[in-house]
Design an enzyme around this catalytic site. Sequence first.
Site, PDB file in Angstrom:
ATOM      1  N   HIS A 111      26.640  40.013  80.470  1.00 55.38           N
ATOM      2  CA  HIS A 111      26.515  40.904  79.307  1.00 55.38           C
ATOM      3  C   HIS A 111      25.253  40.569  78.536  1.00 55.38           C
ATOM      4  CE1 HIS A 111      30.748  40.932  80.380  1.00 55.38           C
ATOM      5  NE2 HIS A 111      30.794  42.144  79.857  1.00 55.38           N
TER       6      HIS A 111
ATOM      7  N   LYS B 250      29.101  42.993  87.928  1.00 53.28           N
ATOM      8  CA  LYS B 250      29.163  43.791  86.697  1.00 53.28           C
ATOM      9  C   LYS B 250      27.991  43.396  85.792  1.00 53.28           C
ATOM     10  CE  LYS B 250      31.606  44.731  82.427  1.00 53.28           C
ATOM     11  NZ  LYS B 250      32.639  44.316  81.496  1.00 53.28           N
TER      12      LYS B 250
ATOM     13  N   ASP C 264      17.531  80.426  70.329  1.00 50.32           N
ATOM     14  CA  ASP C 264      18.035  80.416  68.940  1.00 50.32           C
ATOM     15  C   ASP C 264      17.760  81.745  68.266  1.00 50.32           C
ATOM     16  OD1 ASP C 264      18.909  77.830  68.916  1.00 50.32           O
ATOM     17  OD2 ASP C 264      17.087  76.996  68.033  1.00 50.32           O
TER      18      ASP C 264
HETATM   19  P1  NAP Z   1      14.121  70.666  62.714  1.00 48.55           P
HETATM   20  O1  NAP Z   1      13.157  71.365  63.592  1.00 48.55           O
HETATM   21  O2  NAP Z   1      14.078  69.191  62.704  1.00 48.55           O
HETATM   22  O3  NAP Z   1      13.907  71.158  61.205  1.00 48.55           O
HETATM   23  C1  NAP Z   1      14.643  70.624  60.158  1.00 48.55           C
HETATM   24  C2  NAP Z   1      14.370  71.401  58.880  1.00 48.55           C
HETATM   25  O4  NAP Z   1      15.308  70.953  57.920  1.00 48.55           O
HETATM   26  C3  NAP Z   1      12.993  71.171  58.290  1.00 48.55           C
HETATM   27  O5  NAP Z   1      12.576  72.315  57.631  1.00 48.55           O
HETATM   28  C4  NAP Z   1      13.266  70.027  57.286  1.00 48.55           C
HETATM   29  O6  NAP Z   1      12.345  70.000  56.203  1.00 48.55           O
HETATM   30  C5  NAP Z   1      14.620  70.426  56.781  1.00 48.55           C
HETATM   31  N1  NAP Z   1      15.404  69.317  56.257  1.00 48.55           N
HETATM   32  C6  NAP Z   1      15.982  68.340  56.991  1.00 48.55           C
HETATM   33  N2  NAP Z   1      16.663  67.506  56.168  1.00 48.55           N
HETATM   34  C7  NAP Z   1      16.503  67.980  54.913  1.00 48.55           C
HETATM   35  C8  NAP Z   1      16.947  67.569  53.637  1.00 48.55           C
HETATM   36  N3  NAP Z   1      17.713  66.475  53.496  1.00 48.55           N
HETATM   37  N4  NAP Z   1      16.591  68.280  52.557  1.00 48.55           N
HETATM   38  C9  NAP Z   1      15.827  69.384  52.680  1.00 48.55           C
HETATM   39  N5  NAP Z   1      15.370  69.838  53.871  1.00 48.55           N
HETATM   40  C10 NAP Z   1      15.696  69.140  54.964  1.00 48.55           C
HETATM   41  O7  NAP Z   1      15.630  71.102  63.052  1.00 48.55           O
HETATM   42  P2  NAP Z   1      16.203  72.472  63.640  1.00 48.55           P
HETATM   43  O8  NAP Z   1      16.326  72.358  65.094  1.00 48.55           O
HETATM   44  O9  NAP Z   1      15.433  73.581  63.055  1.00 48.55           O
HETATM   45  O10 NAP Z   1      17.712  72.473  63.106  1.00 48.55           O
HETATM   46  C11 NAP Z   1      17.987  72.637  61.734  1.00 48.55           C
HETATM   47  C12 NAP Z   1      19.489  72.855  61.510  1.00 48.55           C
HETATM   48  O11 NAP Z   1      19.915  74.042  62.153  1.00 48.55           O
HETATM   49  C13 NAP Z   1      20.384  71.744  62.053  1.00 48.55           C
HETATM   50  O12 NAP Z   1      21.422  71.520  61.164  1.00 48.55           O
HETATM   51  C14 NAP Z   1      20.938  72.318  63.351  1.00 48.55           C
HETATM   52  O13 NAP Z   1      22.205  71.763  63.677  1.00 48.55           O
HETATM   53  C15 NAP Z   1      21.049  73.769  62.971  1.00 48.55           C
HETATM   54  N6  NAP Z   1      20.981  74.618  64.170  1.00 48.55           N
HETATM   55  C16 NAP Z   1      22.068  75.370  64.469  1.00 48.55           C
HETATM   56  C17 NAP Z   1      22.052  76.182  65.580  1.00 48.55           C
HETATM   57  C18 NAP Z   1      23.242  77.013  65.896  1.00 48.55           C
HETATM   58  O14 NAP Z   1      23.359  77.456  67.037  1.00 48.55           O
HETATM   59  N7  NAP Z   1      24.079  77.274  64.937  1.00 48.55           N
HETATM   60  C19 NAP Z   1      20.930  76.248  66.385  1.00 48.55           C
HETATM   61  C20 NAP Z   1      19.814  75.492  66.024  1.00 48.55           C
HETATM   62  C21 NAP Z   1      19.859  74.681  64.905  1.00 48.55           C
HETATM   63  P3  NAP Z   1      10.952  69.194  56.285  1.00 48.55           P
HETATM   64  O15 NAP Z   1       9.965  70.121  56.941  1.00 48.55           O
HETATM   65  O16 NAP Z   1      10.634  68.910  54.875  1.00 48.55           O
HETATM   66  O17 NAP Z   1      11.219  67.958  57.100  1.00 48.55           O
END
Ligand code: NAP
Length: 531
Positions: free
Chosen positions: A145, A172, A353
């Site tokens: 381990h 292992k 998306d």
């Molecule tokens: P990403 O590319 O990393 O972008 C994240 C975004 O959120 C950026 O604009 C970031 O701002 C902002 N952000 C993160 N934490 C924050 C906070 N604490 N306060 C204010 N702004 C914050 O991520 P993504 O892929 O676009 O995904 C974003 C969200 O959408 C996630 O929750 C994901 O689970 C959801 N999502 C859902 C689906 C669905 O099928 N429903 C699909 C895709 C994504 P900054 O630019 O300032 O960093």
Amino acid sequence: METTNCALLACCSKMASGERRKNPTLICVPIIGDSVEQMLVDAGKAKASGADLVEIRLDSLKSFSPHEDLKIIIKDCPLPTLFTYRPTWEGGLYDGDEKKRLDVLRLAMELGADYIDVELQVAREFNNSICGKKPEKCKVIVSSHNYQNTPSAEDLGNLVATIQATGADIVKIATTALDITDVARIFQITVHSQVPVIGLVMGERGLISRIICAKFGGYLTFGTLESGIVSAPGQPTIRDLMDLYNFRQIGPDTKVFGIIGKPVGHSKSPVLYNEAFKSVGFNGVYVHLLVDDVAKFFQTYSSSDFAGFSCTIPHKEAAAKICDEVDPVAKSIGAVNCIVRRSDGKLFGCNTDYIGAISAIEDGLRGKGNGSGIVGSPLAGKLFVIIGAGGAGKALAYGAKEKGARVAIANRTYERAKELANVVGAEALSLTDLNNFHPEDGMILANTTSIGMQPKVDETPISKDVLKYYSLVFDAVYTPKVTRLLREAGESGAITVSGLEMFIGQAYEQYERFTGLPAPKELFRKIMAKY
Ligand code: NAP
């Protein structure tokens, strides 16, 4: 691998009859009860869950009378037994006399244990002491381990040779994953070894070692009875192995798919795709992939076995950069959420998306009569406010613009909002501006940040006071299904659209790209309705 087959046959004789399996890899449930009675109850549960054997962790017993207790366990255990008496110096709980500890393992062997686990450090001494007296039935697992890291391929090869030289029946090696690419070296030694190998990489980054070891000929994996009650970091439950990952159906030619993200453990994608694969008999497994560096991941897992990937936070933009070819829509969004390895080995990236989110919002508007009867998109002419400028934010900005909406983008990092606004032709806002931004009624709001996602479910990106200016509010976050934002939007009179709708929409398209088969839409809806 004679030992593998013999031991498997031994185990199969105690297995439920009629079970079909595509691999001989055993599932072992660690039993860490503090009394013999509890251990036997748990061993019964392990059998009912479909385990092949149990690992009796003698070091977890509160009181222990070796001769009597071992006899009872061996006689009454409903599954084959592996006895482990782990000392504190190898990560276990036993801190007593070493000679007594090894005597116990010898006794277990004599009394009819199917396997015993002996640590590499004492293996030679142990094997010398039993020379010629080992019962034919019992296999000795010699284990090592490493709680710090995963050594180089060369060092791992040397470790296998050292363990083998002690006279081990089974090798292992449990190491620690600092990066998901560490697991590839363990797969490499598992595939190439002449002796049966249990190769496991501890920690969340090592999770795939515990699942797709079945593809690479691993001798055994561990599955716990309950989540969180583990004997080593990163162990999945036996239920997840059997039901979520369809472990018994993983074979050498099973294609690997997965969701790349950080964090990623919350994702429901593995449930959706694995259920769908199972429903049509598609030979694939879909796993959680906690990835730190996308480029390094693809350099390491470059074979055709690793066939398709969904990409989530924070890797969608990096994913667009590492693909050999990117679909034009994804290129203009600058984010890839789906990567497929083509038959020539090249990586093709696209963005599903965009379609998933926009069609869910349009359906939301049409469903409530706001857009019915309108020719074209009900988004045309509306003011569409997007919170976030990451991958999902870009996808929505691009999609809304294409549907004829006027777009405003608010982001924590204002410069990113500005940058995206310039590209798509939109207005940029800071997050603070958002609470005073209400130039008109009937606007559309889309949160594309992770604000409000589990576990921080009390957070919301916008003040409730301004939600009355919005006719529809969409939240990309889908864990929980009803976020604080959606709850407050509903209370303010807006139509609400859950991220689950986007999730299902984007998954339809990914599934078809991964499998070449039509997506089982109804099944997707049924599965996701449970969440
Ligand atoms: P990403 O590319 O990393 O972008 C994240 C975004 O959120 C950026 O604009 C970031 O701002 C902002 N952000 C993160 N934490 C924050 C906070 N604490 N306060 C204010 N702004 C914050 O991520 P993504 O892929 O676009 O995904 C974003 C969200 O959408 C996630 O929750 C994901 O689970 C959801 N999502 C859902 C689906 C669905 O099928 N429903 C699909 C895709 C994504 P900054 O630019 O300032 O960093």
